[in-house]
Design a protein around this motif. Structure first.
Motif, PDB file in Angstrom:
ATOM      1  N   THR A 190      -6.590  11.408  13.127  1.00  0.00           N
ATOM      2  CA  THR A 190      -7.982  11.634  13.505  1.00  0.00           C
ATOM      3  C   THR A 190      -8.339  13.113  13.449  1.00  0.00           C
ATOM      4  OG1 THR A 190      -7.885   9.701  14.944  1.00  0.00           O
ATOM      5  CG2 THR A 190      -9.710  11.219  15.294  1.00  0.00           C
ATOM      6  N   THR A 191      -7.482  13.973  14.012  1.00  0.00           N
ATOM      7  CA  THR A 191      -7.821  15.395  14.121  1.00  0.00           C
ATOM      8  C   THR A 191      -6.874  16.326  13.381  1.00  0.00           C
ATOM      9  OG1 THR A 191      -6.566  15.571  16.180  1.00  0.00           O
ATOM     10  CG2 THR A 191      -8.928  15.067  16.360  1.00  0.00           C
ATOM     11  N   LYS A 192      -5.776  15.809  12.835  1.00  0.00           N
ATOM     12  CA  LYS A 192      -4.829  16.675  12.118  1.00  0.00           C
ATOM     13  C   LYS A 192      -4.096  15.883  11.051  1.00  0.00           C
ATOM     14  CE  LYS A 192      -1.170  15.831  15.400  1.00  0.00           C
ATOM     15  NZ  LYS A 192      -0.227  16.241  16.322  1.00  0.00           N
ATOM     16  N   ASP A 193      -3.594  16.603  10.058  1.00  0.00           N
ATOM     17  CA  ASP A 193      -2.747  15.986   9.042  1.00  0.00           C
ATOM     18  C   ASP A 193      -1.472  15.468   9.711  1.00  0.00           C
ATOM     19  OD1 ASP A 193      -4.584  16.792   7.155  1.00  0.00           O
ATOM     20  OD2 ASP A 193      -3.361  18.425   6.363  1.00  0.00           O
ATOM     21  N   VAL A 194      -0.991  14.311   9.260  1.00  0.00           N
ATOM     22  CA  VAL A 194       0.197  13.703   9.858  1.00  0.00           C
ATOM     23  C   VAL A 194       1.153  13.260   8.763  1.00  0.00           C
ATOM     24  CG1 VAL A 194       1.036  11.794  11.294  1.00  0.00           C
ATOM     25  CG2 VAL A 194      -1.138  12.878  11.838  1.00  0.00           C
ATOM     26  N   ARG A 195       2.421  13.595   8.930  1.00  0.00           N
ATOM     27  CA  ARG A 195       3.446  13.125   7.989  1.00  0.00           C
ATOM     28  C   ARG A 195       3.699  11.647   8.231  1.00  0.00           C
ATOM     29  NH1 ARG A 195       7.058  16.955   5.398  1.00  0.00           N
ATOM     30  NH2 ARG A 195       6.228  19.025   5.760  1.00  0.00           N
ATOM     31  N   ALA A 196       3.908  10.919   7.144  1.00  0.00           N
ATOM     32  CA  ALA A 196       4.147   9.482   7.231  1.00  0.00           C
ATOM     33  C   ALA A 196       4.977   9.061   6.027  1.00  0.00           C
ATOM     34  CB  ALA A 196       2.814   8.734   7.261  1.00  0.00           C
ATOM     35  N   THR A 197       5.256   7.767   5.946  1.00  0.00           N
ATOM     36  CA  THR A 197       5.946   7.227   4.778  1.00  0.00           C
ATOM     37  C   THR A 197       5.144   6.072   4.207  1.00  0.00           C
ATOM     38  OG1 THR A 197       7.294   5.764   6.143  1.00  0.00           O
ATOM     39  CG2 THR A 197       8.262   7.876   5.532  1.00  0.00           C
ATOM     40  N   GLY A 198       5.250   5.924   2.905  1.00  0.00           N
ATOM     41  CA  GLY A 198       4.535   4.833   2.239  1.00  0.00           C
ATOM     42  C   GLY A 198       5.409   4.181   1.191  1.00  0.00           C
ATOM     43  N   TYR A 199       5.218   2.879   1.030  1.00  0.00           N
ATOM     44  CA  TYR A 199       5.913   2.154  -0.025  1.00  0.00           C
ATOM     45  C   TYR A 199       5.247   2.459  -1.366  1.00  0.00           C
ATOM     46  CZ  TYR A 199       7.846  -0.770   3.725  1.00  0.00           C
ATOM     47  OH  TYR A 199       8.482  -1.229   4.854  1.00  0.00           O
ATOM     48  N   VAL A 200       6.052   2.753  -2.376  1.00  0.00           N
ATOM     49  CA  VAL A 200       5.524   2.966  -3.727  1.00  0.00           C
ATOM     50  C   VAL A 200       5.995   1.888  -4.690  1.00  0.00           C
ATOM     51  CG1 VAL A 200       5.066   5.433  -3.531  1.00  0.00           C
ATOM     52  CG2 VAL A 200       7.355   4.651  -4.210  1.00  0.00           C
ATOM     53  N   SER A 201       6.801   0.967  -4.195  1.00  0.00           N
ATOM     54  CA  SER A 201       7.148  -0.230  -4.965  1.00  0.00           C
ATOM     55  C   SER A 201       7.590  -1.320  -4.004  1.00  0.00           C
ATOM     56  CB  SER A 201       8.241   0.052  -6.002  1.00  0.00           C
ATOM     57  OG  SER A 201       9.497   0.224  -5.376  1.00  0.00           O
ATOM     58  N   GLY A 202       7.459  -2.556  -4.464  1.00  0.00           N
ATOM     59  CA  GLY A 202       7.857  -3.691  -3.651  1.00  0.00           C
ATOM     60  C   GLY A 202       6.888  -4.843  -3.819  1.00  0.00           C
ATOM     61  N   GLU A 203       7.177  -5.937  -3.098  1.00  0.00           N
ATOM     62  CA  GLU A 203       6.339  -7.129  -3.120  1.00  0.00           C
ATOM     63  C   GLU A 203       5.678  -7.279  -1.751  1.00  0.00           C
ATOM     64  OE1 GLU A 203       8.379 -10.508  -5.421  1.00  0.00           O
ATOM     65  OE2 GLU A 203      10.007  -9.238  -4.657  1.00  0.00           O
ATOM     66  N   PHE A 204       4.344  -7.432  -1.746  1.00  0.00           N
ATOM     67  CA  PHE A 204       3.593  -7.389  -0.497  1.00  0.00           C
ATOM     68  C   PHE A 204       2.646  -8.577  -0.361  1.00  0.00           C
ATOM     69  CE2 PHE A 204       4.792  -3.201  -1.859  1.00  0.00           C
ATOM     70  CZ  PHE A 204       5.430  -2.712  -0.729  1.00  0.00           C
ATOM     71  N   ASN A 205       2.492  -9.024   0.866  1.00  0.00           N
ATOM     72  CA  ASN A 205       1.560 -10.096   1.209  1.00  0.00           C
ATOM     73  C   ASN A 205       0.150  -9.570   1.021  1.00  0.00           C
ATOM     74  OD1 ASN A 205      -0.100 -11.977   2.447  1.00  0.00           O
ATOM     75  ND2 ASN A 205       1.056 -12.013   4.371  1.00  0.00           N
ATOM     76  N   ARG A 206      -0.561 -10.117   0.074  1.00  0.00           N
ATOM     77  CA  ARG A 206      -1.913  -9.623  -0.245  1.00  0.00           C
ATOM     78  C   ARG A 206      -2.858  -9.741   0.941  1.00  0.00           C
ATOM     79  NH1 ARG A 206      -5.615 -12.897  -2.757  1.00  0.00           N
ATOM     80  NH2 ARG A 206      -5.764 -11.590  -4.591  1.00  0.00           N
ATOM     81  N   ASN A 207      -2.628 -10.707   1.847  1.00  0.00           N
ATOM     82  CA  ASN A 207      -3.496 -10.885   3.014  1.00  0.00           C
ATOM     83  C   ASN A 207      -3.200  -9.897   4.138  1.00  0.00           C
ATOM     84  OD1 ASN A 207      -4.901 -13.077   1.867  1.00  0.00           O
ATOM     85  ND2 ASN A 207      -3.231 -14.442   2.431  1.00  0.00           N
ATOM     86  N   ALA A 208      -2.100  -9.153   4.021  1.00  0.00           N
ATOM     87  CA  ALA A 208      -1.749  -8.176   5.053  1.00  0.00           C
ATOM     88  C   ALA A 208      -2.164  -6.756   4.670  1.00  0.00           C
ATOM     89  CB  ALA A 208      -0.245  -8.222   5.316  1.00  0.00           C
ATOM     90  N   LEU A 209      -2.733  -6.581   3.476  1.00  0.00           N
ATOM     91  CA  LEU A 209      -3.123  -5.243   3.016  1.00  0.00           C
ATOM     92  C   LEU A 209      -4.475  -4.852   3.589  1.00  0.00           C
ATOM     93  CD1 LEU A 209      -1.961  -5.534  -0.690  1.00  0.00           C
ATOM     94  CD2 LEU A 209      -0.755  -4.464   1.231  1.00  0.00           C
ATOM     95  N   ILE A 210      -4.594  -3.558   3.923  1.00  0.00           N
ATOM     96  CA  ILE A 210      -5.809  -3.032   4.545  1.00  0.00           C
ATOM     97  C   ILE A 210      -6.407  -1.974   3.624  1.00  0.00           C
ATOM     98  CG2 ILE A 210      -6.734  -1.826   6.558  1.00  0.00           C
ATOM     99  CD1 ILE A 210      -4.145  -2.834   8.054  1.00  0.00           C
ATOM    100  N   PHE A 211      -7.708  -2.089   3.374  1.00  0.00           N
ATOM    101  CA  PHE A 211      -8.432  -1.122   2.551  1.00  0.00           C
ATOM    102  C   PHE A 211      -9.573  -0.528   3.371  1.00  0.00           C
ATOM    103  CE2 PHE A 211      -6.501  -4.133  -0.307  1.00  0.00           C
ATOM    104  CZ  PHE A 211      -6.011  -3.352  -1.330  1.00  0.00           C
ATOM    105  N   GLY A 212     -10.157   0.549   2.873  1.00  0.00           N
ATOM    106  CA  GLY A 212     -11.311   1.132   3.530  1.00  0.00           C
ATOM    107  C   GLY A 212     -12.593   0.438   3.108  1.00  0.00           C
ATOM    108  N   GLY A 213     -13.624   0.613   3.920  1.00  0.00           N
ATOM    109  CA  GLY A 213     -14.932   0.043   3.594  1.00  0.00           C
ATOM    110  C   GLY A 213     -14.871  -1.456   3.441  1.00  0.00           C
TER     111      GLY A 213
END
Length: 130
Positions: free
Chosen positions: A84-107
């Protein structure tokens, strides 16, 4: 093993035929609180130095905003990140198989809008019977 008892069921991962791979990212300040499964796009990249290793700065993919990324790059693997107020380090998947109904997008973006772009970079979406 009490820690495992309190963990909620994770419906994000939909298979292991395509190996999961993670990358370290920085979630851009002003992104708010984002949850595991949020699809992230690249905003910029830090210069290659010993400290940053060319790390990517990311935000939620949202095609309705011109200042947010339009193209998927990763899926947030952390449970929750508060940028919300600062940059934050995180991790993200760049490959794999994902449940399409569990994905979150903006707007109002939905998985259908980004599914081909995600498949092209190794983020495979699957229909999962829950």
């Amino acid at each position: 093993m009490p820690a495992y008892e309190s963990q909620p069921y994770d419906n994000l991962i939909a298979g292991y035929v395509v190996p999961l791979a993670n990358v370290s990212v920085i979630v851009k300040s002003g992104s708010g609180v984002i949850k595991r499964g949020t699809v992230l796009g690249v905003v910029s990249q830090l210069p290659e130095t010993n400290a940053s290793h060319g790390m990517y700065i990311v935000a939620t993919v949202d095609s309705s905003k011109t200042d947010d990324p339009q193209t998927p790059f990763a899926i947030l693997s952390d449970q929750e990140v508060d940028a919300t107020t600062k940059d934050v380090r995180a991790t993200g998947y760049v490959s794999g198989e994902f449940n399409r109904n569990a994905l979150i997008f903006g707007g109002t973006d939905k998985v259908e809008k980004h599914e081909v772009a995600m498949r092209n970079i190794g983020l495979i979406t699957k229909r999962v019977v829950e």
